[in-house]
Scaffold this motif. Structure first.
Motif, PDB file in Angstrom:
ATOM      1  N   GLN A 281       0.813  -1.200   0.000  1.00  0.00           N
ATOM      2  CA  GLN A 281       0.000   0.000   0.000  1.00  0.00           C
ATOM      3  C   GLN A 281       0.855   1.262   0.000  1.00  0.00           C
ATOM      4  O   GLN A 281       0.366   2.361   0.218  1.00  0.00           O
ATOM      5  CB  GLN A 281      -0.932  -0.011   1.216  1.00  0.00           C
ATOM      6  N   SER A 282       2.121   1.119  -0.221  1.00  0.00           N
ATOM      7  CA  SER A 282       3.014   2.273  -0.197  1.00  0.00           C
ATOM      8  C   SER A 282       2.830   3.149  -1.421  1.00  0.00           C
ATOM      9  O   SER A 282       2.662   2.668  -2.533  1.00  0.00           O
ATOM     10  CB  SER A 282       4.469   1.803  -0.124  1.00  0.00           C
ATOM     11  N   ASN A 283       2.870   4.490  -1.193  1.00  0.00           N
ATOM     12  CA  ASN A 283       2.772   5.442  -2.308  1.00  0.00           C
ATOM     13  C   ASN A 283       4.125   5.732  -2.935  1.00  0.00           C
ATOM     14  O   ASN A 283       4.199   6.325  -4.010  1.00  0.00           O
ATOM     15  CB  ASN A 283       2.164   6.758  -1.818  1.00  0.00           C
ATOM     16  N   THR A 284       5.209   5.362  -2.261  1.00  0.00           N
ATOM     17  CA  THR A 284       6.530   5.749  -2.756  1.00  0.00           C
ATOM     18  C   THR A 284       6.856   5.093  -4.088  1.00  0.00           C
ATOM     19  O   THR A 284       7.681   5.604  -4.842  1.00  0.00           O
ATOM     20  CB  THR A 284       7.615   5.365  -1.729  1.00  0.00           C
ATOM     21  N   GLN A 368      -5.004   7.973  -0.660  1.00  0.00           N
ATOM     22  CA  GLN A 368      -5.172   7.891   0.788  1.00  0.00           C
ATOM     23  C   GLN A 368      -4.023   8.606   1.494  1.00  0.00           C
ATOM     24  O   GLN A 368      -3.373   8.076   2.397  1.00  0.00           O
ATOM     25  CB  GLN A 368      -5.292   6.434   1.242  1.00  0.00           C
ATOM     26  N   LEU A 369      -3.797   9.827   1.038  1.00  0.00           N
ATOM     27  CA  LEU A 369      -2.688  10.629   1.527  1.00  0.00           C
ATOM     28  C   LEU A 369      -3.226  11.970   1.996  1.00  0.00           C
ATOM     29  O   LEU A 369      -4.125  12.541   1.382  1.00  0.00           O
ATOM     30  CB  LEU A 369      -1.671  10.852   0.399  1.00  0.00           C
ATOM     31  N   LEU A 452      -5.829  -6.650 -11.732  1.00  0.00           N
ATOM     32  CA  LEU A 452      -6.623  -6.514 -10.504  1.00  0.00           C
ATOM     33  C   LEU A 452      -7.852  -7.429 -10.549  1.00  0.00           C
ATOM     34  O   LEU A 452      -8.234  -8.022  -9.536  1.00  0.00           O
ATOM     35  CB  LEU A 452      -7.050  -5.054 -10.318  1.00  0.00           C
ATOM     36  N   TYR A 453      -8.470  -7.524 -11.708  1.00  0.00           N
ATOM     37  CA  TYR A 453      -9.623  -8.421 -11.861  1.00  0.00           C
ATOM     38  C   TYR A 453      -9.191  -9.866 -11.609  1.00  0.00           C
ATOM     39  O   TYR A 453      -9.901 -10.635 -10.945  1.00  0.00           O
ATOM     40  CB  TYR A 453     -10.206  -8.279 -13.270  1.00  0.00           C
ATOM     41  N   ARG A 672      -5.234   2.272  -6.575  1.00  0.00           N
ATOM     42  CA  ARG A 672      -4.939   3.697  -6.738  1.00  0.00           C
ATOM     43  C   ARG A 672      -4.264   3.950  -8.073  1.00  0.00           C
ATOM     44  O   ARG A 672      -4.604   4.902  -8.790  1.00  0.00           O
ATOM     45  CB  ARG A 672      -4.015   4.164  -5.611  1.00  0.00           C
ATOM     46  N   LEU A 673      -3.296   3.095  -8.383  1.00  0.00           N
ATOM     47  CA  LEU A 673      -2.577   3.263  -9.643  1.00  0.00           C
ATOM     48  C   LEU A 673      -3.537   3.172 -10.826  1.00  0.00           C
ATOM     49  O   LEU A 673      -3.459   3.963 -11.767  1.00  0.00           O
ATOM     50  CB  LEU A 673      -1.486   2.200  -9.767  1.00  0.00           C
ATOM     51  N   ALA A 674      -4.467   2.225 -10.773  1.00  0.00           N
ATOM     52  CA  ALA A 674      -5.418   2.056 -11.864  1.00  0.00           C
ATOM     53  C   ALA A 674      -6.321   3.278 -11.996  1.00  0.00           C
ATOM     54  O   ALA A 674      -6.576   3.769 -13.106  1.00  0.00           O
ATOM     55  CB  ALA A 674      -6.261   0.803 -11.634  1.00  0.00           C
TER      56      ALA A 674
END
Length: 799
Positions: A281-284, A368-369, A452-453, A672-674
């Motif tokens: 779940q990291s945004n980095t 989620q930041l 993801l699906y 999030r990326l999607a």
């Protein structure tokens, strides 16, 4: 002079409303995305730099080799800090913090309102000098005294308002339930931790409080420089001292003989956030992707701006010719067009700024930041925005001013234009590039969505549908059996099971002897009851023999991967495996199932069956799994479960999670990326369409007389439109040919991050290409049909 140039710019803006709107809004969209990503990247890169001595604060990390396994040691024992400072003269100060963790939730209430209880997070235990070591601002209380005594706590300003309103909480008490309920005296209020702080807190309690708690031995660890539960920060005299300090710690650890082989290193506090990639779940991980996307989108927006500016070159040609005949130099004319571009760019920048701040909350919500508003208006961000404006003005005005100031006055005053006016070749190259980027992003977006699906619909070996999990604290204790029995008896509950941890989250580790002599293999282990396998739908590879007793700490059920890792017989039932001096009998083998994210391969697992009344659950708490029967009224059933829960635990608020939600939550980063990628894709497709709009406008304007002649000779509207579209579709097909292999390579590498992944199908590229072709046809047809239905008399009159 400049003022006159500005007046001319606004006159042209009003005269060509459609083109001006498209030009300004297109550049504004690109600038908005660029600003948004720029602020995000600046925020991520600024973590922990607000501390006064940030460049001198480091955290130790040990790499331990034990047998054939390698482990990273990031948390230290309680005694490590003072031992290091005493023996290493390079250490000026140290700080120990412990982010409280336990199976049981932290429950907080104000004693004056005992009925109002809340589950809270971010409870931090720290040494007395916490607020002097770090630069967190203390709003009330003495920096040196707030954390000196046991059961003293500092509240964040948000928590102070939540529990005490506008009153000053200093001197008042608050109850915080961890292993037991303890009354803490509030000794201070701190400003909320900045959004760019890797150290987070709602409550900062004294380490002396932790030492006085029942569970203190669990956290303190041994008395050497060894692993433990505390994050250790050391402030050194010089940043270059860390290599010497690491060597000193290596010698100390070898002297203590806690490990066969250990090597220490030090990480700077300012890089802690960027190096933290725990979980998925990291945004980095976006820091490499988003800046590249920002540059590409800004480039597309600038190309569109320049393309549309020079596409209307013929309307300014005679103006340039008259001014040159009147004595104006090329430099003066170039300056005029530069000023006009600067005016348009400033308008785009203002519109982009408004758009950026309108969509930033959505962007941050997807990530989620949280970013403090003070950071968004900080000198660093404002400087970056001003730099972006200057760079945009310089780039946006350069090409139009060069092209438009280069017109030959003799040719332009005759009403003729060079075929190369405005750089048709360059324009075609940029249009191809724009569509290549758009097609590439569409391909990437489709593949991310398909992956993801696949995650959500693949067979994980667990039947996770219709299973609700309820965390049970140790306060229930020996009454857990009765609680479980009451829930089991509810209509709508088909089965109930117990495990120490919820699935897809935490698990414990044990080390077993491996294939080779001296080899040690890490094996995850789960402590559960006998109903665990059937309730979760786990499948047997080799079921236990009839009448086999499964309960016992010296008996284990393993999975197929454990057989491979430990080098056991094909059917290992009855085999003894060793963990140190402990001998454990294998009583059954489960087929592999994913108890963690599908991004990684199935790990070796050992499962220990215990009774509901086992002291392990009573002491550390557990998780209850309840399988819900089909066609059950969920709200009613959950209300009944809550009522039963409250009978046995009135202190802890009721909480529950569905297993499929917990499973899906593992892929938040990819979600999030999607989501963000889809928005970037829409923006690039729109910008590519605008670029093609400009190229079509310019090209068709050059062929106006040709179109008129064709109409006089009997050409239909559709044949003229097809003729004009054909040349542009060639560029789109070229873009598809360029983008497809690049996108395949990028996504192929991205998919290598996942142990379970899809294969990239041909239809993905066909779908992306079809979107690009349809976009191009619609865009070009606007100009083509307009030119085809125009009166040929108007275009041929000058002949």
């Amino acid at each position: 002079m400049i003022f006159n140039y500005i007046k001319i710019a606004f006159r042209n803006l009003a005269k060509q409303k459609l083109y001006s709107f498209i030009n300004i809004s297109g550049l504004a969209a690109g600038l908005a995305v660029c600003m948004m990503i720029m602020m995000y990247v600046a925020h991520e890169m600024s973590y922990d730099r607000f501390h006064k001595n940030a460049d001198l604060i480091f955290t130790p990390q040990g790499q331990i080799k034990e047998g054939g396994s390698v482990m990273n040691m990031e948390f230290m024992s309680y005694t490590a800090g003072p031992l290091i400072q005493q023996s290493q003269p390079t250490v000026k100060a140290y700080m120990r913090t412990l982010a409280y963790f336990n199976q049981n939730p932290v429950v907080v209430n104000d004693p004056s309102s005992p009925s109002k209880k809340f589950i809270e997070d971010k409870l931090l235990f720290a040494d007395p000098g916490f607020f002097s070591f770090f630069s967190f601002k203390l709003l009330s209380g003495s920096v040196g005294d707030v954390l000196k005594r046991p059961f003293t706590v500092v509240l964040s300003s948000d928590m102070a308002k939540k529990y005490f309103g506008q009153q000053n909480p200093v001197g008042k008490t608050i109850v915080i339930k961890t292993d037991s309920a303890y009354t803490y005296q509030v000794t201070g209020v701190a400003e909320n931790a900045p959004s760019n702080s890797s150290i987070e807190f709602n409550f900062v309690a004294s380490n002396a409080s932790l030492l006085a708690m029942k569970e203190a031995p669990r956290y303190i660890g041994n008395k050497h420089i060894s692993y433990g539960s505390f994050a250790l920060y050391v402030q050194v005299k010089n940043a270059s001292d860390t290599a010497k300090l690491a060597r000193g710690m290596d010698l100390m650890a070898k002297k203590d003989k806690d490990f066969d082989d250990i090597k220490f290193s030090f990480n700077a506090l300012t890089s802690a956030h960027l190096n933290n990639n725990f979980g998925n779940q990291s945004n980095t991980k976006y820091l490499k992707i988003f800046p590249m996307v920002a540059v590409l989108i800004l480039l597309l927006a600038l190309v569109n701006y320049m393309s549309l500016s020079t596409a209307r070159a013929t309307l300014r040609a005679k103006e340039v010719g008259v001014r040159k005949v009147s004595g104006a130099s090329r430099k003066t004319i170039a300056m005029q067009f530069y000023v006009e571009s600067a005016v348009f760019t400033c308008l785009s920048f203002v519109l982009g700024y408004v758009l950026c701040y309108a969509i930033t909350p959505w962007f941050l919500n997807i990530l989620q930041l949280k970013i403090d508003s003070s950071f968004l208006y900080s000198p660093m961000v404002l400087t970056l925005l001003f730099s972006l404006l200057v760079v945009t003005i310089l780039i946006a005005g350069f090409y139009p001013s060069i092209v438009l100031s280069s017109f030959n006055p003799v040719i332009t005053l005759k009403g003729k234009m060079s075929k190369q006016a405005g750089g048709i070749i360059i324009r075609k190259v940029f249009t191809t590039l724009q569509f290549a980027i758009s097609v590439g992003l569409i391909v990437c977006g489709i593949i991310i969505d398909r992956q993801l699906y696949y995650f959500r619909h693949a067979d994980t070996g667990i039947n996770k549908d219709n299973v609700v999990t309820v965390p049970i604290g140790n306060s229930v204790g020996k009454k857990y059996g009765a609680l479980k029995q009451e829930i089991q008896s509810l209509g709508g509950i088909s089965s109930v099971a117990t495990s120490h941890y919820a699935m897809f989250g935490s698990y414990d580790m044990n080390f077993f002897d491996g294939k080779a002599k001296g080899q040690s293999v890490g094996v995850a282990f789960i402590v559960a009851d006998k109903n665990f396998m059937s309730t979760l739908g786990l499948k047997w590879k080799y079921p236990p023999a009839p009448n086999t007793e499964l309960v016992g700490r010296n008996k284990a059920i393993i999975n197929e991967e454990t057989i491979a890792q430990l080098g056991l017989p094909a059917n290992p039932i009855g085999t003894i495996i060793k963990s140190g001096d402990q001998k454990i009998e294998v009583t059954g083998v489960l087929k592999n199932f994913n108890f963690t994210t599908m991004a990684s391969a199935v790990k070796p697992l050992s499962l220990y069956v215990v009774k509901d009344t086992d002291s392990y659950f009573n002491k550390f708490g557990c998780t209850l799994f309840a399988r819900i029967s089909p066609h059950t009224n969920l709200p009613t059933l959950l209300a009944k479960i809550q009522a039963i829960y409250k009978k046995y635990d009135q202190d802890t608020p009721f909480d529950y999670t569905f297993m499929d939600d917990a499973f899906n939550a593992q892929y938040k980063a990819e979600d999030r990326l999607a989501s963000i990628f889809s928005v970037f894709t829409y923006v690039t497709v729109i910008l590519a369409a605008l670029g093609l709009f400009g190229l079509a406008a310019f090209t068709i304007e050059q062929r106006t007389k040709e179109i008129g002649i064709r109409k006089v000779l009997g050409a239909s509207v559709s044949s003229i439109n097809n003729l004009l579209s054909k040349d542009f579709l060639k560029l789109v097909f070229l873009a598809i040919a360029i983008a497809s292999p690049v996108a395949w390579y990028a996504m192929h590498n991205w998919l290598q991050n996942f142990a379970y992944r899809i294969t990239i199908s041909w239809w993905v590229f066909a779908a992306a290409g079809l979107v690009a072709i349809i976009t191009a046809i619609v865009t070009v047809s606007y100009h083509g049909i307009r030119a085809a239905i125009a009166n040929p008399v108007d275009s041929l009159r000058s002949e």
